[in-house]
Design an enzyme around this catalytic site. Structure first.
Site, short mmCIF file in Angstrom:
data_model
loop_
_atom_site.label_atom_id
_atom_site.label_comp_id
_atom_site.label_asym_id
_atom_site.label_seq_id
_atom_site.Cartn_x
_atom_site.Cartn_y
_atom_site.Cartn_z
CE LYS A 181 -44.69 -5.60 0.72
NZ LYS A 181 -43.99 -6.64 1.50
N GLY A 234 -36.09 0.69 1.06
CA GLY A 234 -35.68 -0.56 0.43
C GLY A 234 -34.57 -0.30 -0.58
CB SER A 235 -33.19 -2.47 -3.17
OG SER A 235 -34.38 -2.78 -3.87
CB THR A 236 -31.20 1.96 -5.50
OG1 THR A 236 -30.67 2.62 -4.35
CG2 THR A 236 -31.20 2.92 -6.68
CB VAL A 238 -37.64 -2.23 -5.03
CG1 VAL A 238 -39.11 -2.09 -4.71
CG2 VAL A 238 -37.30 -3.69 -5.29
N GLY A 239 -36.94 0.95 -5.58
CA GLY A 239 -37.32 2.36 -5.50
C GLY A 239 -37.64 2.92 -6.88
CD GLU A 256 -34.98 7.85 4.05
OE1 GLU A 256 -33.76 7.66 3.87
OE2 GLU A 256 -35.45 8.94 4.40
CB CYS A 290 -29.57 1.66 4.78
SG CYS A 290 -30.14 2.55 6.22
CD GLU A 388 -27.44 -1.36 -0.35
OE1 GLU A 388 -28.42 -1.63 -1.07
OE2 GLU A 388 -27.52 -0.67 0.67
P1 NAD Z 1 -36.38 -4.49 -1.38
O1 NAD Z 1 -36.35 -3.22 -2.13
O2 NAD Z 1 -36.24 -5.76 -2.11
O3 NAD Z 1 -37.74 -4.61 -0.54
C1 NAD Z 1 -38.18 -3.61 0.34
C2 NAD Z 1 -39.70 -3.69 0.47
O4 NAD Z 1 -40.28 -3.40 -0.81
C3 NAD Z 1 -40.24 -5.06 0.88
O5 NAD Z 1 -41.36 -4.87 1.72
C4 NAD Z 1 -40.67 -5.66 -0.45
O6 NAD Z 1 -41.70 -6.62 -0.31
C5 NAD Z 1 -41.18 -4.43 -1.17
N1 NAD Z 1 -41.20 -4.54 -2.63
C6 NAD Z 1 -40.43 -5.33 -3.43
N2 NAD Z 1 -40.76 -5.16 -4.73
C7 NAD Z 1 -41.76 -4.24 -4.76
C8 NAD Z 1 -42.52 -3.64 -5.79
N3 NAD Z 1 -42.33 -3.95 -7.07
N4 NAD Z 1 -43.45 -2.72 -5.46
C9 NAD Z 1 -43.66 -2.37 -4.17
N5 NAD Z 1 -42.98 -2.92 -3.15
C10 NAD Z 1 -42.04 -3.84 -3.43
O7 NAD Z 1 -35.27 -4.31 -0.28
P2 NAD Z 1 -34.74 -5.38 0.73
O8 NAD Z 1 -33.81 -6.30 0.05
O9 NAD Z 1 -35.90 -5.93 1.48
O10 NAD Z 1 -33.93 -4.43 1.77
C11 NAD Z 1 -32.62 -4.08 1.59
C12 NAD Z 1 -32.50 -2.71 0.96
O11 NAD Z 1 -33.12 -1.71 1.78
C13 NAD Z 1 -31.06 -2.28 0.83
O12 NAD Z 1 -30.86 -1.73 -0.44
C14 NAD Z 1 -30.91 -1.20 1.90
O13 NAD Z 1 -29.90 -0.27 1.66
C15 NAD Z 1 -32.26 -0.58 1.89
N6 NAD Z 1 -32.51 0.15 3.14
C16 NAD Z 1 -32.47 1.53 3.11
C17 NAD Z 1 -32.67 2.25 4.28
C18 NAD Z 1 -32.63 3.77 4.28
O14 NAD Z 1 -33.14 4.36 5.22
N7 NAD Z 1 -32.05 4.40 3.29
C19 NAD Z 1 -32.93 1.58 5.47
C20 NAD Z 1 -32.97 0.19 5.46
C21 NAD Z 1 -32.75 -0.53 4.28
#
Ligand code: NAD
Length: 484
Positions: A181, A234-236, A238-239, A256, A290, A388
């Site tokens: 996704k 993605g974001s911490t 959502v992680g 990540e 990131c 962040e």
């Molecule tokens: P996000 O966490 O909002 O979304 C990331 C992904 O997760 C998207 O595909 C989104 O649709 C999905 N998502 C959202 N809610 C979800 C849920 N409840 N369950 C499952 N999936 C869900 O992040 P963003 O705003 O799209 O991206 C920016 C973030 O990503 C920043 O915090 C950045 O630091 C991080 N990032 C980290 C790395 C790394 O390698 N550490 C690399 C790139 C980006």
């Protein structure tokens, strides 16, 4: 497949949820739209991935065959680089030359992991400690590295081609099947890459693309009982949500996540280089990386000089859309991200921080924020300093000595990257040991290669991507005992 065909294809994808517009962030115009795939599509995709796993159509192939296919995919990415780069620019606002580089790096992920397909191996040992088999028993033990069954691959919008390749190349090398996704803001290049996997020879059902929101499609993947592992970028915030949902069947999870990476500049550093890299290290891609260094600390004697240097660069960077001649920095990805960044800046203004440059949205269409340099920020209370932002915003603070610099570097709940600029090599390596981050760069910045592991300390993640550790992410270990 050309760009127009991709825009039409996504519009025609079946779905049952909301209609999601795709916006060009440089013009604020809608490019196309698609329908959230909905939960049934997730169930179908997982079922297909599970059937492909059980039929061993992928993990049953010899590693050398998988390697050939991944290598072909890499060549196909190169051959389709124009379309992919164009989509990256259109959908994520990335300047054309940078989009080209990202696409080329995407192909290299596949070449690198093609090499690992034939090197998946465990350990072996003769053991005679006996146990209940008796003191004289001779045992032989070995480990097998086996792919997880269905893995869920979820990633953000900040580098759509890069993120897709970073997840697909190692998971395919390991022999996993997957549901994939991309972010709802940037699903376009995934359609092309999905097609290239098939053209390269990845069998039907092995990789199953889902297009939808995180709270719908992403959450359904994470909750699905037949998904054995989720690899998420993605974001911490959502992680953490993913960890909670994944606990339903104790899925394995790799994360990540975000960062608030420190850059330490000592007075003995090559200041021209340090200033240039520190500035580009936060303003590139409008700070939506990131690994961006969003907290800069400068030894007091050269503080003013460094701030002035970074501000000069900030003021001379040409912001603009990918079709605008000479643009070096693109827009923020969305109105939502723009509001988020502006919210942080408003906070800073009411906290009385010094805005040395920037702090405002450009007076034009597109989600452009002027590169922003802030000083006089209170580390104890400022949200700007702690959280962040994921925008072109950097705080710069002075320090006096090594200990204070290290304390500042570690004064964060994140631990993704960090940088030290100094000509004192002993100090550089000493500080590298002290910093709590998964990556430390010494007299260089923004370095990354698929051959070296990348992961976060503290709340920046769990596990690793890239390098050997990157394929291990998709393998589990089985120990086999035999009596001789
Ligand atoms: P996000 O966490 O909002 O979304 C990331 C992904 O997760 C998207 O595909 C989104 O649709 C999905 N998502 C959202 N809610 C979800 C849920 N409840 N369950 C499952 N999936 C869900 O992040 P963003 O705003 O799209 O991206 C920016 C973030 O990503 C920043 O915090 C950045 O630091 C991080 N990032 C980290 C790395 C790394 O390698 N550490 C690399 C790139 C980006």
């Amino acid at each position: 497949m050309n760009v127009q065909a991709v825009l039409g294809e996504i519009r025609n994808r079946p779905g049952t949820g909301e209609v999601i517009p795709i916006i060009n962030p440089a013009t604020e115009e809608q490019i196309t739209e698609f329908t959230d795939c909905g939960e049934d599509a997730v169930n179908d995709a997982v079922a297909r991935a599970k059937a492909a796993n059980e039929a061993k159509v992928w993990r049953g192939l010899p590693g050398s065959e998988r390697a050939k296919i991944l290598w072909r995919v890499a060549d196909l990415i190169d051959r389709n680089a124009d379309t992919l780069a164009e989509l990256e620019s259109l959908n994520a606002g990335i300047p054309p030359e940078q989009a080209r580089i990202i696409t080329a790096v995407g192909a290299e992920w596949f070449r690198y992991y093609a090499g690992w397909c034939t090197k998946i191996e465990g350990i072996a040992a003769d053991v005679n400690t006996g146990g209940v088999m008796g003191p004289n028993s001779q045992l032989h033990a070995y480990t097998l590295k086996e792919p997880y069954g269905v893995v869920g691959l979820i990633f953000p919008w900040n580098g759509p081609v890069f993120n897709y390749c970073a997840k697909l190349a190692p998971s395919l090398a390991a022999g996993c099947t997957s549901v994939v996704k991309p972010a709802e803001e940037t699903p376009l290049s995934a359609l092309v890459l999905d097609r290239l996997l098939a053209e390269g020879g990845v069998p039907d059902g092995v990789v199953n693309l889902l297009t939808g929101y995180g709270h719908t499609a992403g959450a359904a993947i994470t909750a699905h009982p037949d998904v054995e592992k989720v690899a998420f970028t993605g974001s911490t915030e959502v992680g953490k949500e993913i960890v909670r949902t994944a606990s339903s069947n104790l899925k394995k999870v790799t994360l990540e996540l975000g960062g608030k990476s420190p850059v330490l500049i000592f007075d003995d550093a090559d200041l021209n280089m340090a200033i240039t890299m520190a500035a580009m290290g936060i303003f590139i891609h409008s700070g939506q990386g990131c690994i961006c260094g969003s907290r800069i600390f400068v030894q007091r004697g050269v503080f003013d000089q460094v701030v002035e240097g970074i501000v000069t660069i900030a003021n001379n960077l040409k912001l603009g859309g990918p079709t605008e001649e000479g643009s070096m920095i693109g827009p923020l990805i969305s109105a939502k991200q723009l509001n988020r960044v502006m919210g942080f800046l408003d906070d800073g203004k009411s906290d009385g921080v010094d805005i040395v440059t920037g702090g405002y949205r450009l007076d034009r269409t597109g989600y452009f924020v002027h590169p922003t340099v802030l000083t006089n920020v209170d580390p104890a209370t400022s949200r700007l300093y702690k959280q962040e932002i994921f925008g072109p915003v950097v705080t710069v603070l002075p320090f006096d000595d090594d200990d204070e610099a290290i304390a500042y570097a570690n004064d964060t709940t994140y631990g993704l990257c960090s940088t030290v600029w100094t000509s004192n090599l002993g100090r550089a390596h000493r500080i590298a040991k002290e910093i709590q981050a998964g990556t430390v760069t010494l007299n260089c910045q923004m370095t990354f290669d698929h051959s070296m592991p990348f992961g976060g300390y503290k709340q920046s993640g769990w596990g690793y991507e890239a390098g050997r550790a990157g394929i291990d992410t998709y393998l589990q270990s089985k120990t086999v005992w035999a009596q001789l």
